[in-house]
Scaffold this active site. Structure first.
Site, short mmCIF file in Angstrom:
data_model
loop_
_atom_site.label_atom_id
_atom_site.label_comp_id
_atom_site.label_asym_id
_atom_site.label_seq_id
_atom_site.Cartn_x
_atom_site.Cartn_y
_atom_site.Cartn_z
N HIS A 99 0.85 -1.19 0.00
CA HIS A 99 0.00 0.00 0.00
C HIS A 99 0.88 1.24 0.00
CE1 HIS A 99 0.70 -1.35 4.14
NE2 HIS A 99 0.74 -0.06 4.47
N HIS A 101 0.88 5.08 1.32
CA HIS A 101 0.24 6.10 2.17
C HIS A 101 0.26 7.43 1.41
CE1 HIS A 101 0.57 3.84 6.10
NE2 HIS A 101 1.49 3.20 5.40
P1 AMP Z 1 2.06 0.12 7.36
O1 AMP Z 1 2.78 0.43 8.63
O2 AMP Z 1 2.66 0.81 6.16
O3 AMP Z 1 1.88 -1.37 7.13
O4 AMP Z 1 0.65 0.79 7.51
C1 AMP Z 1 -0.54 0.11 7.74
C2 AMP Z 1 -1.58 1.16 7.96
O5 AMP Z 1 -2.85 0.52 7.94
C3 AMP Z 1 -1.48 1.88 9.30
O6 AMP Z 1 -1.30 3.27 9.06
C4 AMP Z 1 -2.80 1.58 9.99
O7 AMP Z 1 -3.31 2.68 10.70
C5 AMP Z 1 -3.69 1.21 8.81
N1 AMP Z 1 -4.80 0.34 9.12
C6 AMP Z 1 -4.79 -0.78 9.89
N2 AMP Z 1 -6.01 -1.34 9.93
C7 AMP Z 1 -6.82 -0.57 9.16
C8 AMP Z 1 -8.20 -0.61 8.80
N3 AMP Z 1 -9.01 -1.59 9.23
N4 AMP Z 1 -8.69 0.35 8.00
C9 AMP Z 1 -7.89 1.35 7.58
N5 AMP Z 1 -6.58 1.45 7.85
C10 AMP Z 1 -6.04 0.51 8.64
#
Ligand code: AMP
Ligand code: ZN
Length: 111
Positions: A99, A101
């Site tokens: 993903h 951000h």
């Molecule tokens: P990463 O550290 O790049 O893997 O980021 C994962 C992101 O997913 C974090 O910023 C979380 O806040 C976000 N996240 C986790 N669960 C959910 C969810 N159910 N819906 C939306 N975002 C989420």
């Protein structure tokens, strides 16, 4: 991937605050935002991280990158935006479905 959080969101098995979707990606708001706008651009295809990309993903990567300024414009981020891709545990990745951000909405601090 039955056990993947983002696959479940993409399949509609878990809720999300979705702002955009097409045949290749789904974009939804981060549940724990780090800026006033914090979106996640997520490919429908389950790929764990940048470490798992190869030449076959060329078109998908291009699509995601070109989508970013369009999303930023739609979100009113006229002053600029930040994109982050965390890769692997030491890179801060906690969800192992690739993903990007997309953050903005106010002056972001430097790294
Ligand atoms: P990463 O550290 O790049 O893997 O980021 C994962 C992101 O997913 C974090 O910023 C979380 O806040 C976000 N996240 C986790 N669960 C959910 C969810 N159910 N819906 C939306 N975002 C989420
Ligand atoms: Zn997945």
């Amino acid at each position: 991937m039955t056990d993947c959080l983002f696959c479940k969101i993409i399949e509609g098995k878990l809720p999300s605050d979705q702002v955009y979707q097409d045949d290749q990606v789904v974009v939804f708001k981060d549940i724990n935002p780090c800026a006033s706008t914090h979106l996640l651009v997520v490919p429908r295809l389950h790929i764990e991280s940048l470490n798992d990309m190869n030449e076959s993903h060329h078109e998908l990567l291009s699509h995601m990158m070109l989508l970013l300024p369009k999303l930023a414009k739609d979100q009113g981020l006229a002053g600029g935006f930040r994109t982050v891709v965390n890769t692997g545990k030491e890179g801060g990745q906690i969800v192992f479905h690739l993903h990007i951000h997309l953050l903005g909405g106010k002056q972001l601090p430097g790294f």
